[in-house]
Write an enzyme that holds these catalytic residues in place. Structure first.
Site, PDB file in Angstrom:
ATOM      1  N   TYR A  17       8.604  -6.242  -7.409  1.00 16.92           N
ATOM      2  CA  TYR A  17       8.681  -6.560  -5.977  1.00 16.92           C
ATOM      3  C   TYR A  17       9.865  -7.468  -5.628  1.00 16.92           C
ATOM      4  CZ  TYR A  17       3.915  -4.791  -5.990  1.00 16.92           C
ATOM      5  OH  TYR A  17       2.808  -4.002  -6.148  1.00 16.92           O
ATOM      6  N   HIS A  22       9.628  -7.229   1.634  1.00 18.73           N
ATOM      7  CA  HIS A  22       8.495  -8.145   1.813  1.00 18.73           C
ATOM      8  C   HIS A  22       8.758  -9.513   1.171  1.00 18.73           C
ATOM      9  CE1 HIS A  22       4.740  -7.914   3.815  1.00 18.73           C
ATOM     10  NE2 HIS A  22       3.950  -7.540   2.837  1.00 18.73           N
ATOM     11  N   PHE A  64      -0.898 -12.270  -4.411  1.00 15.71           N
ATOM     12  CA  PHE A  64      -0.229 -11.259  -3.605  1.00 15.71           C
ATOM     13  C   PHE A  64      -0.237 -11.699  -2.141  1.00 15.71           C
ATOM     14  CE2 PHE A  64      -0.606  -8.916  -7.465  1.00 15.71           C
ATOM     15  CZ  PHE A  64       0.541  -8.142  -7.458  1.00 15.71           C
ATOM     16  N   ASN A  66      -1.423 -10.845   0.688  1.00 16.04           N
ATOM     17  CA  ASN A  66      -2.635 -10.967   1.495  1.00 16.04           C
ATOM     18  C   ASN A  66      -3.557 -12.093   1.028  1.00 16.04           C
ATOM     19  OD1 ASN A  66      -3.499  -9.707  -0.821  1.00 16.04           O
ATOM     20  ND2 ASN A  66      -4.682  -8.118   0.215  1.00 16.04           N
ATOM     21  N   ASP A  91       8.947 -12.162   6.208  1.00 17.49           N
ATOM     22  CA  ASP A  91       9.567 -10.972   6.763  1.00 17.49           C
ATOM     23  C   ASP A  91       8.918 -10.623   8.098  1.00 17.49           C
ATOM     24  OD1 ASP A  91       7.246 -10.349   5.006  1.00 17.49           O
ATOM     25  OD2 ASP A  91       7.551  -8.317   5.758  1.00 17.49           O
ATOM     26  N   ASN A 112      -0.278  -9.720   6.913  1.00 18.18           N
ATOM     27  CA  ASN A 112      -1.430 -10.141   6.113  1.00 18.18           C
ATOM     28  C   ASN A 112      -1.262 -11.512   5.473  1.00 18.18           C
ATOM     29  OD1 ASN A 112      -3.009  -7.888   6.693  1.00 18.18           O
ATOM     30  ND2 ASN A 112      -2.032  -6.701   5.075  1.00 18.18           N
TER      31      ASN A 112
END
Length: 188
Positions: A17, A22, A64, A66, A91, A112
């Site tokens: 990632y 994100h 993560f 969320n 973001d 989230n």
């Protein structure tokens, strides 16, 4: 605004990632840590990588996106940092790549990470530094869009925005939001 005591960069952990849209919050915190000569290191009790520069804490949650609120709340409660002393960098799909907006409070826009932070802090009244990443055009494509790297021209615009954020940092660090916004809120 009083000077921020905690800067939180939002993103997802893991090498897969690292270069995705994100993770622009992580990108900012990494650059700020480098400028301030602060080292980010894993701190399991705060569920993230944490660094310190004087009275300023830097945080990249290792949960993560969320579940970002778990890390933010753990560090803020431990060091008695109030929501209005927290700046969350994230973001934003509603802004074009390179655009920046800073504000305190408000909704979460379906983000989230913000939603979870609001839930864990029991308030939306923290500061947000919104970094534009653009929108794929179709709502159904959002999840895959944010988890892909920006195109070259988007990356250049985002990098320029991150540079502007660092130029504005001394104003933010002094609590001078109006002066910082004059630097941040230019047309991308």
């Amino acid at each position: 605004m009083i000077a921020p005591r905690l800067i939180v960069g939002l993103g997802n952990p893991g090498a897969e990632y690292a270069d995705t849209r994100h993770n622009v919050g992580f990108w900012f915190v990494d650059r700020l840590a480098s400028d301030l000569k602060a080292t980010l290191a894993p701190q399991p009790k705060f569920f993230g990588k944490v660094g310190r520069a004087g009275e300023l804490w830097l945080l990249e949650p290792s949960t993560f996106m969320n579940r970002s609120g778990q890390a933010v709340a753990a560090l803020a409660r431990f060091y008695r940092i109030e929501p209005n002393e927290i700046l969350v960098v994230h973001d934003d799909l509603d802004l074009p790549p390179g655009a920046i907006r800073m504000k305190q409070g408000g909704g979460n826009g379906g983000h989230n990470g913000l939603k979870d932070i609001q839930a864990h802090l029991s308030t939306p009244d923290f500061w947000r530094l919104r970094l534009g990443i653009g929108h794929p055009g179709e709502r159904a494509e959002v999840a895959s869009f944010v988890l892909k790297p920006p195109r070259r021209e988007e990356q250049e615009a985002i990098d320029a925005a991150l540079d502007r954020c660092l130029v504005a940092w001394p104003k933010l660090a002094a609590g001078d939001v109006a002066a910082a916004q004059r630097i941040l809120h230019v047309k991308a």
